[in-house]
Design a protein around this motif. Structure first.
Motif, PDB file in Angstrom:
ATOM      1  N   CYS A   1       0.821  -1.217   0.000  1.00 30.88           N
ATOM      2  CA  CYS A   1       0.000   0.000   0.000  1.00 30.88           C
ATOM      3  C   CYS A   1       0.855   1.269   0.000  1.00 30.88           C
ATOM      4  CB  CYS A   1      -0.954  -0.003   1.192  1.00 30.88           C
ATOM      5  SG  CYS A   1      -0.150   0.272   2.784  1.00 30.88           S
ATOM      6  N   GLY A   2       2.149   1.121   0.359  1.00 27.91           N
ATOM      7  CA  GLY A   2       3.038   2.278   0.313  1.00 27.91           C
ATOM      8  C   GLY A   2       3.040   3.124   1.578  1.00 27.91           C
ATOM      9  N   ARG A   3       2.271   2.703   2.591  1.00 28.30           N
ATOM     10  CA  ARG A   3       2.261   3.451   3.859  1.00 28.30           C
ATOM     11  C   ARG A   3       3.021   2.680   4.936  1.00 28.30           C
ATOM     12  NH1 ARG A   3      -3.042   3.713   2.129  1.00 28.30           N
ATOM     13  NH2 ARG A   3      -3.594   2.060   3.605  1.00 28.30           N
ATOM     14  N   GLY A   4       3.607   3.436   5.864  1.00 27.22           N
ATOM     15  CA  GLY A   4       4.331   2.798   6.954  1.00 27.22           C
ATOM     16  C   GLY A   4       4.718   3.826   7.988  1.00 27.22           C
ATOM     17  N   SER A   5       5.682   3.464   8.825  1.00 28.59           N
ATOM     18  CA  SER A   5       6.164   4.403   9.838  1.00 28.59           C
ATOM     19  C   SER A   5       7.662   4.228  10.015  1.00 28.59           C
ATOM     20  CB  SER A   5       5.430   4.168  11.163  1.00 28.59           C
ATOM     21  OG  SER A   5       5.680   2.855  11.622  1.00 28.59           O
ATOM     22  N   VAL A   6       8.278   5.236  10.618  1.00 28.76           N
ATOM     23  CA  VAL A   6       9.727   5.226  10.821  1.00 28.76           C
ATOM     24  C   VAL A   6      10.038   4.318  12.016  1.00 28.76           C
ATOM     25  CG1 VAL A   6      11.750   6.620  11.385  1.00 28.76           C
ATOM     26  CG2 VAL A   6       9.960   7.556   9.887  1.00 28.76           C
ATOM     27  N   TYR A   7      10.765   3.223  11.770  1.00 27.49           N
ATOM     28  CA  TYR A   7      11.162   2.301  12.851  1.00 27.49           C
ATOM     29  C   TYR A   7      12.467   2.771  13.492  1.00 27.49           C
ATOM     30  CZ  TYR A   7      12.163  -2.044  15.301  1.00 27.49           C
ATOM     31  OH  TYR A   7      12.446  -2.976  16.274  1.00 27.49           O
ATOM     32  N   SER A   8      13.368   3.281  12.649  1.00 29.82           N
ATOM     33  CA  SER A   8      14.570   3.962  13.146  1.00 29.82           C
ATOM     34  C   SER A   8      15.111   4.824  12.014  1.00 29.82           C
ATOM     35  CB  SER A   8      15.625   2.975  13.637  1.00 29.82           C
ATOM     36  OG  SER A   8      16.636   3.667  14.355  1.00 29.82           O
ATOM     37  N   PHE A   9      16.076   5.676  12.328  1.00 29.02           N
ATOM     38  CA  PHE A   9      16.656   6.537  11.290  1.00 29.02           C
ATOM     39  C   PHE A   9      18.017   7.029  11.743  1.00 29.02           C
ATOM     40  CE2 PHE A   9      16.518  10.771  13.168  1.00 29.02           C
ATOM     41  CZ  PHE A   9      15.694  10.549  14.265  1.00 29.02           C
ATOM     42  N   THR A  10      18.792   7.499  10.778  1.00 30.67           N
ATOM     43  CA  THR A  10      20.069   8.133  11.085  1.00 30.67           C
ATOM     44  C   THR A  10      20.278   9.273  10.098  1.00 30.67           C
ATOM     45  OG1 THR A  10      22.466   7.803  11.316  1.00 30.67           O
ATOM     46  CG2 THR A  10      21.347   6.434   9.675  1.00 30.67           C
ATOM     47  N   VAL A  11      20.867  10.355  10.579  1.00 28.31           N
ATOM     48  CA  VAL A  11      21.200  11.481   9.703  1.00 28.31           C
ATOM     49  C   VAL A  11      22.671  11.360   9.326  1.00 28.31           C
ATOM     50  CG1 VAL A  11      21.229  13.985   9.442  1.00 28.31           C
ATOM     51  CG2 VAL A  11      19.479  12.902  10.889  1.00 28.31           C
ATOM     52  N   CYS A  12      22.943  11.202   8.045  1.00 18.37           N
ATOM     53  CA  CYS A  12      24.319  11.064   7.560  1.00 18.37           C
ATOM     54  C   CYS A  12      24.933  12.447   7.389  1.00 18.37           C
ATOM     55  CB  CYS A  12      24.349  10.298   6.249  1.00 18.37           C
ATOM     56  SG  CYS A  12      23.823   8.581   6.425  1.00 18.37           S
ATOM     57  N   HIS A  13      26.108  12.635   8.010  1.00 21.68           N
ATOM     58  CA  HIS A  13      26.794  13.918   7.933  1.00 21.68           C
ATOM     59  C   HIS A  13      28.000  13.869   7.015  1.00 21.68           C
ATOM     60  CE1 HIS A  13      24.384  16.048  10.965  1.00 21.68           C
ATOM     61  NE2 HIS A  13      24.205  14.833  11.454  1.00 21.68           N
ATOM     62  N   ARG A  14      28.257  12.696   6.441  1.00 24.81           N
ATOM     63  CA  ARG A  14      29.177  12.633   5.310  1.00 24.81           C
ATOM     64  C   ARG A  14      28.601  11.628   4.320  1.00 24.81           C
ATOM     65  NH1 ARG A  14      32.489   8.156   5.692  1.00 24.81           N
ATOM     66  NH2 ARG A  14      33.140   7.450   7.761  1.00 24.81           N
ATOM     67  N   ALA A  15      28.996  11.777   3.078  1.00 25.10           N
ATOM     68  CA  ALA A  15      28.384  10.962   2.031  1.00 25.10           C
ATOM     69  C   ALA A  15      28.832   9.513   2.165  1.00 25.10           C
ATOM     70  CB  ALA A  15      28.747  11.509   0.668  1.00 25.10           C
ATOM     71  N   GLY A  16      27.850   8.616   2.238  1.00 21.07           N
ATOM     72  CA  GLY A  16      28.159   7.198   2.348  1.00 21.07           C
ATOM     73  C   GLY A  16      28.375   6.536   1.003  1.00 21.07           C
ATOM     74  N   ALA A  17      28.138   7.269  -0.072  1.00 25.91           N
ATOM     75  CA  ALA A  17      28.288   6.710  -1.414  1.00 25.91           C
ATOM     76  C   ALA A  17      28.397   7.870  -2.403  1.00 25.91           C
ATOM     77  CB  ALA A  17      27.085   5.837  -1.753  1.00 25.91           C
ATOM     78  N   PRO A  18      28.932   7.608  -3.595  1.00 23.51           N
ATOM     79  CA  PRO A  18      29.019   8.663  -4.615  1.00 23.51           C
ATOM     80  C   PRO A  18      27.630   9.219  -4.932  1.00 23.51           C
ATOM     81  CG  PRO A  18      30.270   6.715  -5.281  1.00 23.51           C
ATOM     82  CD  PRO A  18      29.504   6.339  -4.054  1.00 23.51           C
ATOM     83  N   GLY A  19      27.564  10.505  -5.232  1.00 22.85           N
ATOM     84  CA  GLY A  19      26.311  11.120  -5.628  1.00 22.85           C
ATOM     85  C   GLY A  19      25.504  11.693  -4.485  1.00 22.85           C
ATOM     86  N   PHE A  20      25.930  11.457  -3.233  1.00 23.24           N
ATOM     87  CA  PHE A  20      25.158  11.926  -2.081  1.00 23.24           C
ATOM     88  C   PHE A  20      25.710  13.215  -1.475  1.00 23.24           C
ATOM     89  CE2 PHE A  20      23.408   7.724  -2.394  1.00 23.24           C
ATOM     90  CZ  PHE A  20      22.109   7.871  -1.935  1.00 23.24           C
ATOM     91  N   GLU A  21      26.845  13.713  -1.986  1.00 23.91           N
ATOM     92  CA  GLU A  21      27.479  14.893  -1.375  1.00 23.91           C
ATOM     93  C   GLU A  21      26.523  16.076  -1.342  1.00 23.91           C
ATOM     94  OE1 GLU A  21      28.726  13.048  -3.792  1.00 23.91           O
ATOM     95  OE2 GLU A  21      30.619  12.217  -3.052  1.00 23.91           O
ATOM     96  N   ALA A  22      25.794  16.305  -2.423  1.00 17.59           N
ATOM     97  CA  ALA A  22      24.920  17.486  -2.507  1.00 17.59           C
ATOM     98  C   ALA A  22      23.676  17.346  -1.626  1.00 17.59           C
ATOM     99  CB  ALA A  22      24.500  17.726  -3.957  1.00 17.59           C
ATOM    100  N   ASP A  23      23.416  16.121  -1.142  1.00 13.92           N
ATOM    101  CA  ASP A  23      22.230  15.891  -0.305  1.00 13.92           C
ATOM    102  C   ASP A  23      22.507  16.124   1.180  1.00 13.92           C
ATOM    103  OD1 ASP A  23      21.086  15.083  -2.659  1.00 13.92           O
ATOM    104  OD2 ASP A  23      21.132  12.937  -2.201  1.00 13.92           O
ATOM    105  N   LEU A  24      23.782  16.292   1.555  1.00 11.73           N
ATOM    106  CA  LEU A  24      24.142  16.368   2.982  1.00 11.73           C
ATOM    107  C   LEU A  24      23.475  17.547   3.678  1.00 11.73           C
ATOM    108  CD1 LEU A  24      27.964  15.543   2.693  1.00 11.73           C
ATOM    109  CD2 LEU A  24      26.221  14.163   3.857  1.00 11.73           C
ATOM    110  N   PRO A  25      23.033  17.375   4.956  1.00 13.05           N
ATOM    111  CA  PRO A  25      22.867  16.064   5.603  1.00 13.05           C
ATOM    112  C   PRO A  25      21.604  15.390   5.102  1.00 13.05           C
ATOM    113  CG  PRO A  25      22.097  17.794   7.064  1.00 13.05           C
ATOM    114  CD  PRO A  25      22.603  18.472   5.822  1.00 13.05           C
ATOM    115  N   TYR A  26      21.635  14.072   4.946  1.00 13.35           N
ATOM    116  CA  TYR A  26      20.461  13.340   4.462  1.00 13.35           C
ATOM    117  C   TYR A  26      20.104  12.221   5.438  1.00 13.35           C
ATOM    118  CZ  TYR A  26      24.014  10.094   2.688  1.00 13.35           C
ATOM    119  OH  TYR A  26      25.075   9.246   2.586  1.00 13.35           O
ATOM    120  N   VAL A  27      18.848  11.776   5.333  1.00 13.65           N
ATOM    121  CA  VAL A  27      18.328  10.823   6.310  1.00 13.65           C
ATOM    122  C   VAL A  27      18.218   9.435   5.683  1.00 13.65           C
ATOM    123  CG1 VAL A  27      16.436  10.297   7.897  1.00 13.65           C
ATOM    124  CG2 VAL A  27      16.986  12.690   7.361  1.00 13.65           C
TER     125      VAL A  27
END
Lengths: 379, 136
Positions: B61-87
């Motif tokens: 159905c596409g609905r759910g809830s956040v079970y846990s999360f982390t905010v990344c303060h450095r890019a964990g993979a290529p292409g994510f630098e411009a998204d910092l900080p991302y969840v």
């Protein structure tokens, strides 16, 4: 007779640790092997079983055995992550008890610090998790830490206590990578990497190798060192991808701890020390709970006030562990070496006085697998 | 100029795994459901709960809830630098399956465990779409 009752640990050693640009991973493994054989008082040529895992060599025992000139009759390369070597201890006992080998070497080496200071891994692309930029494996453990804080009220200060305690132990360990004392404030002031984990909540990335030699009880009696016996050992597993970890705050240690203690006929209260897999400050908190040193959810308050630091009620990671001593990618063999040294009373300033029995616990992957061993000073 | 979407790591789905990404291209979260016990899971050739073969490909159905999360303060993979900080979130779907995905279109400081979320679908170019989640 239980397989564990037929064997004893006869030799243990670290290679050079920290920054070792002068040696390759195989070179560090070979150095540790020669040191462990000399420690035991046997010739490397007596080794007829090799147990190893590498992040550098796909057929790791073949590459290693060619390099050092061994022709073992038993190879094993079980890879269940960083805890593999504690599992190998149990597997080697089984192989020796079954007569498939007599003198088993468990060995590891990595140059991940010299290779660029990041985790070196042969891990495959995880189909459903790779698109999302998680900082492997930090973010996976951060998800666990965040959930633990949510469910039990664990605080960033309590996580930091772990790093502070392990650093204090490292101050008494001559070859520890980081030896300068730190405070809770230092940990909290270090940059957030993947919330709630700061840089000082995360383990080191170092070079290093280690080796442990296991043989029959009879053979060990005639060798150079006080034998160390394995009283109980267990392996467990819960998941591969973090999304499949059913209870984010309960690891497979909740199975392996009770099983290993039951086999040993002992409990947490009787342990003189704990050597556990401190990849991140959350992992000792969860492992101490799961092994039964405190109730589930109480791990944060358990480590408060320096309880696991030098002079505290429970000695945990007496070298400083992966947070401060060394972490060459797969840690559990280094934990095993320190447990053996503690039981031989070879640890100098950091020696736990009169240590007779202790527990070693490894985790593999993102809290995916576990292996526990209860060890005792032999007679 | 490089397309940042194309720099991000791309999965290599094979066989039954393709259902998840084909469903995402159509605007759905693709799961499998066991024909015997009825439980949901990520695509695989056997139910990991009762070991019945050939589960049914279904759309969640596409609905759910956040079970846990982390905010990344450095890019964990290529292409994510411009998204910092991302969840990076661990999302529990209403079907009971958990997924790792980014939580997007939200201030990282505002994300909470238990927060209701719904799937949105991100075009990673060249036909690859991936589910992401945003506050419902």
């Amino acid at each position: 007779m239980n397989a564990l009752d037929r064997v004893a640990i006869a030799g243990a050693a670290e290679s050079d640790l920290g920054r070792c640009p002068h040696l390759s991973p195989l070179g560090l493994m070979a150095q540790a092997t020669l040191r462990a054989a000399a420690d035991a008082g046997l010739s490397p040529g007596e080794i007829d079983g090799v147990f190893t895992v590498s992040q550098y060599h796909a057929a790791s025992s073949l590459s290693f055995c060619e390099y050092v000139g061994l022709r073992p009759r038993y190879h094993e390369t079980t890879n269940i992550g960083g805890c593999s070597f504690v599992a190998h201890l149990r597997h080697a006992a089984g192989a020796i008890a079954a007569g498939m080998c007599e003198t088993a070497l468990i060995v590891y080496g990595s140059t991940q610090r010299s290779d660029g200071g990041r985790l070196v891994t042969k891990s495959e692309v995880q189909t459903y998790e790779v698109p999302y930029g998680a900082i492997f494996p930090i973010s996976q453990f951060a998800l666990i830490a965040q959930r633990h804080m949510h469910e039990y009220g664990t605080t960033a200060e309590q996580l930091a206590e772990v790093a502070v305690a392990h650093r204090a132990w490292a101050g008494m360990t001559p070859n520890a990578y980081e030896r300068d004392p730190i405070t809770i404030e230092d940990v909290l002031a270090s940059p957030l990497v993947s919330s709630p984990l700061h840089r000082l909540d995360c383990c080191l990335v170092t070079d290093g190798g280690a080796a442990v030699i296991l043989t029959t009880r009879e053979r060990a009696q005639s060798l150079a060192q006080t034998p160390v016996h394995v009283l109980g050992a267990a392996e467990g597993f819960t998941h591969r991808n973090i999304a499949a970890m059913e209870h984010l705050t309960v690891s497979a240690a909740a199975v392996t701890g009770p099983a290993a203690f039951a086999e040993a006929g002992l409990g947490p209260a009787e342990m003189d020390f704990v050597q556990l897999y401190d990849a991140f400050t959350i992992t000792p908190i969860v492992i101490l709970e799961d092994l039964g040193f405190c109730d589930k959810g109480d791990g944060g308050s358990f480590v408060e006030g320096g309880r696991t630091a030098p002079g505290g009620a429970l000695a945990v990671n007496t070298t400083g562990g992966g947070l401060s001593h060394c972490h060459p990618g797969m840690l559990s063999l280094f934990l095993l070496v320190e447990a053996i040294r503690q039981l031989r009373h070879d640890c100098g300033a950091r020696q736990v006085p009169g240590a007779e029995v202790g527990v070693v616990h490894g985790l593999g992957g993102t809290f995916a697998a576990a292996a526990t061993a209860v060890l005792a000073r032999g007679g | 100029m490089s397309d940042r979407r194309r720099d991000k790591p791309r999965p290599e789905p094979r066989g039954e795994e393709r259902h998840f990404f084909e469903a995402a291209a159509g605007g759905h979260v693709g799961l499998n459901r066991c024909r015997a016990c009825g439980r949901f899971f990520l695509p695989r050739a056997v139910c990991p709960f009762c070991w019945t073969a050939e589960p049914e490909p279904v759309l969640a159905c596409g609905r759910g809830s956040v079970y846990s999360f982390t905010v990344c303060h450095r890019a964990g993979a290529p292409g994510f630098e411009a998204d910092l900080p991302y969840v990076v979130g661990l999302i529990e779907l209403e079907e009971g399956v958990r997924l790792v995905a980014n939580i997007v279109s939200v201030d990282a400081e505002a994300v909470l465990i238990g927060m209701p979320v719904e799937a949105v679908f991100e075009d990673r170019s060249d036909g690859l779409f991936v589910p992401q989640f945003t506050p419902a």
